[in-house]
Design a protein around this motif. Structure first.
Motif, mmCIF file in Angstrom:
data_model
loop_
_atom_site.group_PDB
_atom_site.id
_atom_site.type_symbol
_atom_site.label_atom_id
_atom_site.label_comp_id
_atom_site.label_asym_id
_atom_site.label_seq_id
_atom_site.Cartn_x
_atom_site.Cartn_y
_atom_site.Cartn_z
ATOM 1 N N ALA A 194 0.827 -1.108 0.135
ATOM 2 C CA ALA A 194 -0.083 -0.148 -0.008
ATOM 3 C C ALA A 194 1.031 1.148 0.216
ATOM 4 O O ALA A 194 2.156 1.342 0.685
ATOM 5 C CB ALA A 194 -0.901 0.034 1.309
ATOM 6 N N ARG A 195 0.458 2.254 -0.583
ATOM 7 C CA ARG A 195 1.151 3.410 -0.770
ATOM 8 C C ARG A 195 1.302 4.340 0.438
ATOM 9 O O ARG A 195 0.050 4.729 1.378
ATOM 10 C CB ARG A 195 0.750 4.498 -1.616
ATOM 11 N N GLY A 196 2.412 4.704 1.007
ATOM 12 C CA GLY A 196 2.332 5.619 2.733
ATOM 13 C C GLY A 196 1.455 6.698 2.464
ATOM 14 O O GLY A 196 0.631 7.044 3.555
ATOM 15 N N ASP A 197 1.371 7.333 1.333
ATOM 16 C CA ASP A 197 0.615 8.597 1.412
ATOM 17 C C ASP A 197 -0.917 8.348 1.627
ATOM 18 O O ASP A 197 -1.814 9.117 2.011
ATOM 19 C CB ASP A 197 0.879 9.692 0.264
ATOM 20 N N TYR A 198 -1.374 7.261 1.033
ATOM 21 C CA TYR A 198 -2.683 6.986 0.875
ATOM 22 C C TYR A 198 -3.082 6.418 2.181
ATOM 23 O O TYR A 198 -4.344 6.903 2.951
ATOM 24 C CB TYR A 198 -2.967 5.823 -0.056
ATOM 25 N N LEU A 199 -2.350 5.782 2.968
ATOM 26 C CA LEU A 199 -2.528 5.235 4.323
ATOM 27 C C LEU A 199 -2.457 6.536 5.434
ATOM 28 O O LEU A 199 -3.413 6.545 6.154
ATOM 29 C CB LEU A 199 -1.508 4.134 4.534
ATOM 30 N N GLN A 200 -1.619 7.598 5.186
ATOM 31 C CA GLN A 200 -1.655 8.770 6.211
ATOM 32 C C GLN A 200 -3.071 9.308 5.978
ATOM 33 O O GLN A 200 -3.639 9.799 6.991
ATOM 34 C CB GLN A 200 -0.696 9.467 5.599
ATOM 35 N N THR A 201 -3.448 9.604 4.721
ATOM 36 C CA THR A 201 -5.087 10.250 4.477
ATOM 37 C C THR A 201 -6.192 9.291 5.275
ATOM 38 O O THR A 201 -7.127 9.803 5.913
ATOM 39 C CB THR A 201 -5.387 10.355 2.986
ATOM 40 N N LEU A 202 -5.890 7.951 4.898
ATOM 41 C CA LEU A 202 -7.014 6.874 5.426
ATOM 42 C C LEU A 202 -7.000 6.912 6.899
ATOM 43 O O LEU A 202 -8.038 6.840 7.653
ATOM 44 C CB LEU A 202 -6.900 5.534 4.909
ATOM 45 N N LEU A 203 -5.760 6.862 7.347
ATOM 46 C CA LEU A 203 -5.732 6.801 8.925
ATOM 47 C C LEU A 203 -4.823 7.733 9.576
ATOM 48 O O LEU A 203 -3.622 7.708 9.728
ATOM 49 C CB LEU A 203 -5.147 5.492 9.186
ATOM 50 N N PRO A 204 -5.330 9.023 9.806
ATOM 51 C CA PRO A 204 -4.351 10.001 10.277
ATOM 52 C C PRO A 204 -4.122 9.832 11.724
ATOM 53 O O PRO A 204 -4.785 9.715 12.310
ATOM 54 C CB PRO A 204 -5.184 11.388 10.120
ATOM 55 N N THR A 205 -2.683 10.113 12.089
ATOM 56 C CA THR A 205 -2.297 9.947 13.377
ATOM 57 C C THR A 205 -3.195 11.002 14.370
ATOM 58 O O THR A 205 -3.175 12.095 14.039
ATOM 59 C CB THR A 205 -0.886 10.183 13.578
ATOM 60 N N GLY A 206 -3.680 10.220 15.581
ATOM 61 C CA GLY A 206 -4.219 11.260 16.542
ATOM 62 C C GLY A 206 -5.915 10.971 16.283
ATOM 63 O O GLY A 206 -6.472 11.583 17.152
ATOM 64 N N GLN A 207 -6.219 10.760 15.291
ATOM 65 C CA GLN A 207 -7.637 10.707 15.050
ATOM 66 C C GLN A 207 -8.413 9.344 15.231
ATOM 67 O O GLN A 207 -7.844 8.159 15.338
ATOM 68 C CB GLN A 207 -7.971 11.117 13.655
ATOM 69 N N ARG A 208 -9.910 9.390 15.427
ATOM 70 C CA ARG A 208 -10.437 8.050 15.866
ATOM 71 C C ARG A 208 -10.952 7.661 14.476
ATOM 72 O O ARG A 208 -11.373 8.387 13.606
ATOM 73 C CB ARG A 208 -11.368 8.317 16.743
ATOM 74 N N ARG A 209 -10.967 6.289 14.423
ATOM 75 C CA ARG A 209 -11.799 5.595 13.523
ATOM 76 C C ARG A 209 -12.261 4.316 13.686
ATOM 77 O O ARG A 209 -11.769 3.615 14.881
ATOM 78 C CB ARG A 209 -10.588 5.368 12.074
ATOM 79 N N LEU A 210 -13.481 4.013 12.892
ATOM 80 C CA LEU A 210 -14.061 2.539 13.128
ATOM 81 C C LEU A 210 -13.379 1.840 12.134
ATOM 82 O O LEU A 210 -13.429 2.015 10.926
ATOM 83 C CB LEU A 210 -15.540 2.794 12.853
ATOM 84 N N VAL A 211 -12.784 0.562 12.539
ATOM 85 C CA VAL A 211 -12.254 -0.265 11.567
ATOM 86 C C VAL A 211 -13.139 -1.793 11.852
ATOM 87 O O VAL A 211 -13.262 -2.331 12.960
ATOM 88 C CB VAL A 211 -10.633 -0.730 11.948
ATOM 89 N N SER A 212 -13.049 -2.368 10.641
ATOM 90 C CA SER A 212 -13.540 -3.747 10.985
ATOM 91 C C SER A 212 -12.969 -4.791 9.866
ATOM 92 O O SER A 212 -12.671 -4.609 8.513
ATOM 93 C CB SER A 212 -15.147 -3.681 10.490
ATOM 94 N N GLY A 213 -12.513 -5.918 10.478
ATOM 95 C CA GLY A 213 -12.031 -6.933 9.447
ATOM 96 C C GLY A 213 -11.755 -8.115 10.474
ATOM 97 O O GLY A 213 -12.011 -8.426 11.534
ATOM 98 N N LYS A 214 -10.709 -8.916 9.720
ATOM 99 C CA LYS A 214 -10.242 -10.079 10.433
ATOM 100 C C LYS A 214 -9.051 -9.958 11.446
ATOM 101 O O LYS A 214 -7.937 -9.496 10.989
ATOM 102 C CB LYS A 214 -10.003 -11.608 9.522
ATOM 103 N N VAL A 215 -9.353 -10.395 12.718
ATOM 104 C CA VAL A 215 -7.959 -10.059 13.558
ATOM 105 C C VAL A 215 -7.356 -11.525 13.870
ATOM 106 O O VAL A 215 -8.282 -12.440 14.058
ATOM 107 C CB VAL A 215 -8.664 -9.645 14.923
#
Length: 695
Positions: A102-123
Motif C-alpha cells: 500500500a502507498r504510505g501517502d494513501y494510508l496517511q490520509t485513510l488513517l491520520p495519526t491522532g484521529q479516531r476511526r472505526l475499523v472492521s476486519g479479521k483479527v
C-alpha cells in the motif's frame, strides 16, 4: 403484449446504476446479472457479523472484529513488499493494522495519526500480538451508521467486489416498485410471508444468520414466487395443449380383452388403474398430456399397448416412439405376440428403412393399413403421414422437452400424448419438469416377479465371482458383466472392457462370451445383442449401453464392476436388466476398497431396497436436483432463490395454486391475474407471456 411500464426502471441497462461502468456490467454477466432486476434476485449467500465491540479483547482470534480505535504511529515497510504497520489503541489494548503493497501517502490520509476511526476486519494473532491485515472497512466515527451490524456476503466473480455488489444492489432496490399481490391471500397469511417489495429488501438486509437461511420468511416468499411463476408457465402450456380440441377416442374393449386373455397372468391393480386413467383422458374432448411413471419392471409396455389399442378400437392409429433403434426393435418383439392375439398390424419405421420397402410402409401408413407404428424419432420426418393418428406414446422422457411434446401433438391434428419414463422421479422434481402433465404411477411389481438378491463384493474376490458364473452357465443361465466408464477417455474404458472380455473368454470358453461397447458400429452392436438374446452367448460384457429397456428373461445375473462410481439411479436401472424371468436373480456390486462415505451409502441403499421411488428420494438427498436428471438434458429450470431439495413442499403448493388461478381466470385478466402477469415479466417467463398473448 408489451412489458408493463411499472417495471421499466428494473429492465434498464446495468450501466444506469451508480458505480457500474461498461466493464463492470460485462463482469456481472458471469453472475447472470444483465438488468437491475437480476440484482434483486442475487441474494447474499452468507453474512459477516459486524457487531461493534469495545476492544479486541472481546473476541477470540481469528475472528471478525468491528471496533473504534485511536490511530497511533505509522511504521513503513523496511523492505519492498514488506508489511506497513499502523499502531492503534482501542478501549483496552494496543495492537496494529497491517498493509502490504500500500502507498504510505494513501494510508496517511485513510488513517491520520491522532484521529479516531472505526475499523472492521479479521483479527489474527501473530507472534502473540493481535493484528488486522487489510481491514474490510475503515470509517470516520460519524459514518459508523453506514456499516450494518450484520453485513451480507454475496457470491462474487472476477471483476466484481463485495462493495461493488452492495452498491449496485442498493441502487436496484431504490427502483423496486410496490407491486400488486399475486400470491393467494389465504396462503400468504397462513405462511406469514411479507409483501414482495418488503421481501426483497429484507432478503438483502439480513439481521443475522437466520436472515440468509432458506427458511427465512422473505426468502421463502421469493422462492415461492419463482416456483409459482414456473408452474404458471407449465399450466399455461398445459391449458393451451388441452384447449387444442382433442378428438374423443372411445375404445370398445374388444381388442384389449383378446390381449388380456392371451396373457398367462393378470395385470396388477396399478396397471388397471393407469389404463383406466388413460382411457378416460382419451375419451374426453380435451387433449391428453399424461406421464406414465413406473419403476423398472412395473409393466409400462403392457399399459402403453392397451392404450394404443383404445386408439385402434376407436378407428384410429397409434405410434410408439423409442429413443434408440435397439429399443424400438425390442418393443416390436415384445408386442408382436400381443398384436397377433388382438389381430392388429404393428410395423416399425427406423432410419434404416430405405427405397421401395420404406415407400410401401409409408403408403400402408397413410392408407390406415398399419394400426400401430413403432419407431425412433424418424417417425417425425417429412413424408410420414398417418391416416388418423389418435395417440402418440413416447418412451423414456428425458430426451424430450415441452417443445417436442407440442411438436408431437402437431403431427396428428390433436393426438393424445402419453409419455413413459422408467426413471422414478421424486414428486418435487416431477412437478418441476412435468408440471404441465397429468401423472399415472405404476407402483406395484407384476405377479411372478421374484425379488433380486443384491450383494456387495470386493474386487479382490473377482475369481469367486467368475466361478459363480461358471456354475450358473452350466445350468443354462445367462449373465451381464458391466464394465464402468471410469476415465474420461473412451480409449481407456474400451481397453478395460476388452481386457475383461478376454479374461472371461479364457475362463469360460471361446464362444460363450460377447462384447458390446460404445465405440462399435451399430450393426455389430445389434448383432452381439442379438446373439445374447438368442442365447448363443452366455455372458455379455458391456459398457453401460445396456441400461435402458433390454429384455432377456433368461439373464439372471448381473455383475457391475466398480459399482461405487455409478449413481444410484444408474445402478437401479442396470439391476433391472435381470429379474425379468421366473427364476430368482442376483446382482453383484463389485467395488474397489476403500469406499468413500458416499460410495458406501449408495451401495448399501441399492442393496437394501428395490423401490425405485425410495432410491430416487435418497438420490435427490445425496446429489441434488440438477445432477439427478442431468440438468443439461432435463430442461429443469434454473432457480435463483428456490432450492428444490429443501423447498420441495413449496413446489406442490405452487402447482395447485397456479392451476386454481388459471381455472378461475384462464386469461389472467382479474386483479390477481394481472399481478401474476407482472411476476411472469419480472422472472423472464417469456414463454408464458407468449402463451397468454396468443391465447
Amino acid at each position: 403484449m408489451s412489458r408493463p411500464e411499472i417495471l421499466f426502471p428494473l429492465f434498464a441497462e446495468l450501466e444506469t446504476l451508480d458505480g457500474v461502468g461498461e466493464k463492470t456490467a460485462r463482469a456481472f454477466e458471469a453472475l447472470e446479472v444483465r438488468r437491475p432486476k437480476d440484482l434483486l434476485f442475487l441474494l447474499p449467500s452468507s453474512g459477516t457479523d459486524r457487531t461493534r465491540r469495545a476492544s479486541v479483547r472481546d473476541v477470540t482470534p481469528p475472528a471478525t472484529l468491528t471496533v473504534e480505535v485511536e490511530v497511533g504511529s505509522h511504521v513503513p515497510a523496511r523492505k519492498k513488499g514488506g508489511p506497513y504497520r499502523v499502531n492503534v489503541r482501542d478501549a483496552r489494548l494496543d495492537w496494529a493494522l497491517v498493509f502490504f503493497h500500500a502507498r504510505g501517502d494513501y494510508l496517511q490520509t485513510l488513517l491520520p495519526t491522532g484521529q479516531r476511526r472505526l475499523v472492521s476486519g479479521k483479527v489474527e494473532l501473530f507472534d502473540g500480538l493481535a493484528q488486522m491485515v487489510h481491514p474490510d472497512h475503515v470509517l470516520r466515527p460519524e459514518e459508523a451508521g453506514d456499516l450494518p451490524a450484520y453485513e451480507p456476503v454475496y457470491p462474487l466473480t472476477a471483476g466484481v467486489t463485495q462493495k461493488l455488489i452492495q452498491k449496485a444492489v442498493a441502487g436496484a432496490l431504490i427502483r423496486a416498485p410496490v407491486l400488486p399481490e399475486w400470491i393467494d391471500p389465504a396462503l400468504k397469511a397462513r405462511e406469514g410471508w411479507p409483501d414482495w417489495r418488503e421481501a426483497v429488501a429484507a432478503a438483502h438486509a439480513p439481521k443475522d444468520a437466520a436472515g440468509v437461511a432458506h427458511t427465512h420468511p422473505a426468502r421463502q416468499r421469493l422462492a415461492y414466487d419463482e416456483l409459482f411463476a414456473h408452474q404458471l408457465t407449465l399450466s399455461l402450456a398445459r391449458q393451451k395443449m388441452r384447449r387444442g380440441k382433442g378428438i374423443s377416442s372411445t375404445g370398445t374393449g374388444a381388442l384389449q380383452r383378446k390381449v388380456l386373455g392371451s396373457l398367462p397372468y393378470a395385470p396388477t391393480a396399478a396397471q388397471e388403474r393407469a389404463v383406466q386413467e388413460i382411457a378416460a383422458d382419451m375419451a374426453s374432448g380435451l387433449r391428453m398430456n399424461r406421464l406414465l411413471q413406473g419403476d423398472v419392471g412395473a409393466g409400462k409396455t403392457l399399459v402403453a399397448f392397451l392404450a394404443l389399442l383404445v386408439a385402434v378400437e376407436s378407428g384410429g392409429q397409434g405410434v410408439l416412439m423409442a429413443p434408440t433403434e435397439i429399443l424400438a426393435r425390442q418393443h416390436l418383439e415384445a408386442l408382436q405376440p400381443l398384436a397377433a392375439a388382438a389381430g392388429v398390424r404393428v410395423d416399425i419405421l427406423t432410419g434404416r428403412d430405405k427405397g421401395a420397402e420404406r415407400a410401401a410402409k409409408l403408403a400402408d401408413l397413410a392408407a390406415g393399413r398399419i394400426d400401430i407404428l413403432l419407431g425412433t424419432h424418424a417417425v417425425f420426418q417429412k413424408g410420414v403421414e398417418f391416416q388418423d393418428l389418435r395417440l402418440a406414446v413416447v418412451d423414456e422422457q428425458h430426451r424430450f422437452g415441452v417443445a417436442q411434446r407440442m411438436e408431437l401433438g402437431a403431427k396428428g391434428q390433436a393426438a393424445d400424448v402419453l409419455v413413459m419414463t422408467a426413471t422414478p422421479i421424486p414428486r418435487s422434481l416431477a412437478l418441476a419438469s412435468y408440471g404441465d402433465m397429468d401423472v399415472s404411477v405404476l407402483d406395484e411389481k407384476p405377479a411372478g416377479r421374484k425379488p433380486i438378491k443384491t450383494a456387495l463384493v470386493s474386487a479382490a474376490r473377482s475369481d469367486e465371482v467368475v466361478d459363480h458364473l461358471r456354475r450358473a452357465i452350466a445350468e443354462g443361465r445367462q449373465a451381464y458383466w458391466v464394465c464402468p466408464l471410469v476415465e474420461e477417455s473412451e480409449v481407456v474404458d474400451l481397453a478395460s472392457a476388452v481386457e475383461r472380455f478376454q479374461h472371461l473368454r479364457a475362463a469360460l470358453g471361446e464362444g460363450r462370451v460377447g462384447l458390446v461397447h460404445g465405440q462399435m458400429p451399430p450393426a455389430e452392436k445389434d448383432a452381439a445383442m442379438a446373439r445374447f438374446v438368442a442365447g448363443e452367448t452366455a455372458v455379455l460384457v458391456a459398457t453401460t449401453v445396456i441400461e435402458v429397456g433390454v429384455n432377456v428373461p433368461n439373464a439372471t445375473i448381473i455383475v457391475i464392476e466398480r459399482a461405487e462410481i455409478f449413481g444410484l439411479a444408474q445402478l437401479h436401472q442396470m439391476r433391472g436388466r435381470v429379474g425379468r424371468g421366473t427364476q430368482g436373480s442376483t446382482c453383484l456390486l463389485m467395488y474397489q476398497p476403500p469406499l468413500t462415505e458416499g460410495g458406501e451409502r449408495r451401495l448399501k441403499t441399492i442393496r437394501d431396497t428395490e423401490d425405485g421411488f425410495r432410491i430416487a428420494e435418497e438420490d435427490l438427498a445425496m446429489r441434488g436436483a440438477g445432477d439427478l436428471i442431468g440438468t443439461a438434458q432435463s430442461g429443469l429450470p434454473k432457480f435463483r432463490v428456490a432450492d428444490l431439495e429443501r423447498q420441495s413442499a413449496l413446489m406442490a403448493v405452487a402447482q395447485m395454486d397456479a392451476r386454481a388461478l388459471l381455472a378461475a381466470d384462464p386469461a389472467l385478466e382479474g386483479p390477481r391475474g394481472k399481478a401474476a402477469r407482472l411476476l411472469l415479466w419480472l422472472l423472464d417467463q417469456d414463454r408464458a407471456i407468449r402463451l397468454i398473448s396468443v391465447g
